[in-house]
Design a protein around this motif. Structure first.
Motif, PDB file in Angstrom:
ATOM      1  N   ARG A 295       0.869  -1.181   0.000  1.00 25.75           N
ATOM      2  CA  ARG A 295       0.000   0.000   0.000  1.00 25.75           C
ATOM      3  C   ARG A 295       0.908   1.235   0.000  1.00 25.75           C
ATOM      4  O   ARG A 295       1.624   1.503   0.961  1.00 25.75           O
ATOM      5  N   VAL A 296       0.871   1.983  -1.117  1.00 21.47           N
ATOM      6  CA  VAL A 296       1.883   3.013  -1.363  1.00 21.47           C
ATOM      7  C   VAL A 296       1.201   4.351  -1.668  1.00 21.47           C
ATOM      8  O   VAL A 296       0.205   4.409  -2.400  1.00 21.47           O
TER       9      VAL A 296
ATOM     10  N   VAL B 257       2.344  -4.047  -5.762  1.00 22.96           N
ATOM     11  CA  VAL B 257       1.611  -2.917  -5.193  1.00 22.96           C
ATOM     12  C   VAL B 257       0.122  -3.153  -5.405  1.00 22.96           C
ATOM     13  O   VAL B 257      -0.359  -3.228  -6.534  1.00 22.96           O
ATOM     14  N   THR B 258      -0.619  -3.260  -4.310  1.00 17.39           N
ATOM     15  CA  THR B 258      -2.043  -3.577  -4.404  1.00 17.39           C
ATOM     16  C   THR B 258      -2.942  -2.364  -4.210  1.00 17.39           C
ATOM     17  O   THR B 258      -4.101  -2.373  -4.613  1.00 17.39           O
ATOM     18  N   GLU B 259      -2.417  -1.315  -3.562  1.00 16.98           N
ATOM     19  CA  GLU B 259      -3.186  -0.072  -3.383  1.00 16.98           C
ATOM     20  C   GLU B 259      -2.235   1.097  -3.593  1.00 16.98           C
ATOM     21  O   GLU B 259      -1.151   1.152  -3.002  1.00 16.98           O
TER      22      GLU B 259
ATOM     23  N   LYS C  40      -7.168  -0.153  -8.197  1.00 14.90           N
ATOM     24  CA  LYS C  40      -5.933  -0.089  -7.424  1.00 14.90           C
ATOM     25  C   LYS C  40      -5.513   1.359  -7.125  1.00 14.90           C
ATOM     26  O   LYS C  40      -4.855   1.629  -6.120  1.00 14.90           O
ATOM     27  N   LEU C  41      -5.914   2.316  -7.973  1.00 15.03           N
ATOM     28  CA  LEU C  41      -5.411   3.692  -7.905  1.00 15.03           C
ATOM     29  C   LEU C  41      -6.492   4.669  -7.466  1.00 15.03           C
ATOM     30  O   LEU C  41      -7.619   4.621  -7.953  1.00 15.03           O
TER      31      LEU C  41
ATOM     32  N   PHE D 211       0.040   3.550   5.950  1.00 11.79           N
ATOM     33  CA  PHE D 211       0.449   2.937   4.690  1.00 11.79           C
ATOM     34  C   PHE D 211       1.823   2.287   4.828  1.00 11.79           C
ATOM     35  O   PHE D 211       2.607   2.613   5.717  1.00 11.79           O
ATOM     36  N   ASP D 212       2.108   1.385   3.909  1.00  8.16           N
ATOM     37  CA  ASP D 212       3.405   0.713   3.937  1.00  8.16           C
ATOM     38  C   ASP D 212       4.536   1.657   3.545  1.00  8.16           C
ATOM     39  O   ASP D 212       5.650   1.555   4.070  1.00  8.16           O
ATOM     40  N   ALA D 213       4.274   2.540   2.603  1.00  6.03           N
ATOM     41  CA  ALA D 213       5.333   3.447   2.143  1.00  6.03           C
ATOM     42  C   ALA D 213       4.716   4.744   1.635  1.00  6.03           C
ATOM     43  O   ALA D 213       3.672   4.734   0.974  1.00  6.03           O
ATOM     44  N   ILE D 214       5.374   5.853   1.941  1.00  7.62           N
ATOM     45  CA  ILE D 214       5.070   7.151   1.343  1.00  7.62           C
ATOM     46  C   ILE D 214       6.292   7.571   0.535  1.00  7.62           C
ATOM     47  O   ILE D 214       7.424   7.523   1.026  1.00  7.62           O
TER      48      ILE D 214
END
Length: 470
Positions: A287-288, A308-310, A340-341, A358-361
């Motif tokens: 989730r990015v 990347v799923t989200e 997804k986007l 989120f996992d990453a920003i």
């Protein structure tokens, strides 16, 4: 229409291989606008000239264009189309010399990537200058000289004894040492700009062609605005799209002299998204958030990443987000990709609880656009409030600016508020990591200079809370 391209020096006989057209043959190609013929009027050990002759039928073109009309005026037939270099000649260049235009040569890859001594002659180029530019000759020079060409133009008067006044054309000669692909790209883009009258419908695909063929030179050209507007027939939406794409590419690395390299290096604008994608994969982020996503340059790469799923694209400007939606073609995406986007209006400097967890920003080439006193607000909103498992941040390396020939204190983009040296960036990253409970790894992106380091700096922050895998 006639165009000649001459290569000089001991490698001149290789020109036929680079153009993929044999010097001992006369080759003719059928195009929608007529017939294009390639032949070699000159060939010696030190000088080889290839000629492209485009023969068009203006009467047939008029009939096709106005086939639904009952009558056609004489003025529709009286035209300079068969003689003056125009967008039709650019189309012929793209079709006939496509492989060379793309910089490919299986036989001589090193020469295809090298700067070569070239001469180009186009005997009749339309040269009606935009308002504010004195003459056609000056207009031509302002287009070609910034690209490294030495420009010579000759202009004649029309009519018996020249009493009709100066012709709106110039006899153009270009001399320079450039890659063949770059030389052809300059002509492909600038001939329609000089002609200022495309013979075909200008659609959205023309934006992609312009950005692709302008790669490496158009983003920083001093006449970029006029070039884009004329090439896209002043279509406002297309001009805005092209301008946004070019601004995203501005400040990228000019490749080192290809004569000193075995292969042409990958442009920085392609290395940077690859480095970001590698970091996303490395930390296993699913989730990015792309904070400051702009027109969606990085979103496109992330959309294609299966892990990347989200994906959330965030920008402060609603108008920019609308452009991103158009650029990404969201209405044409498969349902799974579209779901997804999401595109959100928000700011990196204000708390937004939607961004938490989120996992990453990603903060890619964002921080340098903030006023220095707003950096603290970004730290609080991203590292403090949103608190993702990982943050991937890139920014220019000020130390490397000397490699671009920039004087001290001049930034790579006029909207940059600051640019950090490697020492300054490392000090800031370590400070933020320590204050907010992250560890940080610093990396370089792009070809590093022995003294100035890489052109782009990347920091990979990972939260050190117990629930985050070390």
């Amino acid at each position: 229409m006639l165009l000649t391209l001459t290569m000089t020096g001991p490698d001149a006989p290789v020109l036929g291989h680079l153009l993929h057209k044999h010097p001992d043959r006369v080759q003719t190609f059928t195009l929608p606008v007529g017939a294009a013929t390639v032949f070699y009027p000159e060939s010696s050990a030190e000088r080889v000239t290839a000629a492209l002759l485009l023969e068009v039928d203006p009467i047939a073109m008029v009939k096709r264009r106005f086939k639904s009309r009952d009558g056609i005026a004489l003025a529709d037939y009286v035209t300079d189309r068969p003689y003056a270099a125009s967008s039709m000649l650019a189309v012929a260049l793209g079709r006939v010399f496509n492989t060379a235009l793309n910089g490919r040569s299986d036989s001589f890859p090193q020469l295809a990537a090298a700067a070569l001594p070239l001469e180009i002659r186009v005997p009749a180029v339309p040269a009606l200058p935009p308002r504010g530019i004195g003459s056609g000759a000056e207009w031509v020079r302002r287009l070609f000289e910034p690209l490294g060409w030495t420009v010579e133009t000759h202009r004649r008067d029309l009519g018996p004894g020249g009493d009709w006044g100066p012709a709106p054309y110039v006899d153009l000669a270009l001399t320079g040492r450039l890659r063949l692909a770059d030389a052809l790209s300059h002509l492909y883009v600038l001939l329609p700009v000089l002609d200022n009258a495309k013979h075909y419908w200008v659609g959205s695909d023309e934006v992609t062609k312009l950005v692709r063929r302008g790669e490496g030179w158009l983003a920083s050209h001093p006449e970029r605005e006029l070039i884009v507007r004329r090439y896209l027939a002043s279509r406002r939406d297309y001009v805005e799209d092209a301008t946004a794409r070019l601004e995203a590419l501005e400040g990228t690395v000019t490749a080192p002299d290809p004569e000193l390299e075995d292969e042409a290096p990958t442009p920085l604008k392609l290395q940077r998204p690859q480095a970001v994608l590698d970091a996303v994969r490395e930390v296993g982020a699913r989730r990015v958030v792309d904070m400051g996503c702009g027109e969606g340059f990085y979103l496109r790469a992330l959309l294609a990443e299966p892990s990347v799923t989200e994906l959330i694209g965030v920008d402060v400007s609603p108008r920019v987000l609308e452009r991103a939606e158009r650029r990404l073609g969201l209405d044409r995406l498969a349902d799974r990709q579209r779901e997804k986007l999401s595109l959100w209006q928000s700011s990196a400097t204000y708390r937004d609880d939607r961004l938490a967890g989120f996992d990453a920003i990603l903060l890619i080439e964002v921080i340098e656009h903030l006023d220095a006193d707003r950096v603290v607000a970004l730290e609080a909103s991203v590292f403090g409030a949103a608190r993702p498992a990982h943050v991937v941040l890139t920014t220019p390396n000020r130390d490397h600016n000397v490699v671009f020939g920039l004087p001290d204190g001049q930034w790579r983009h006029p909207d940059h508020r600051f640019e950090w040296t490697r020492a300054e960036f490392a000090a800031w990253a370590e400070s933020v990591a320590g204050r907010y409970g992250y560890r940080v790894e610093l990396r370089g992106v792009g070809t590093a200079d022995a003294e100035a380091g890489p052109p782009t700096q990347l920091a990979l922050f990972s939260r050190v809370d117990p629930e985050v895998q070390r």
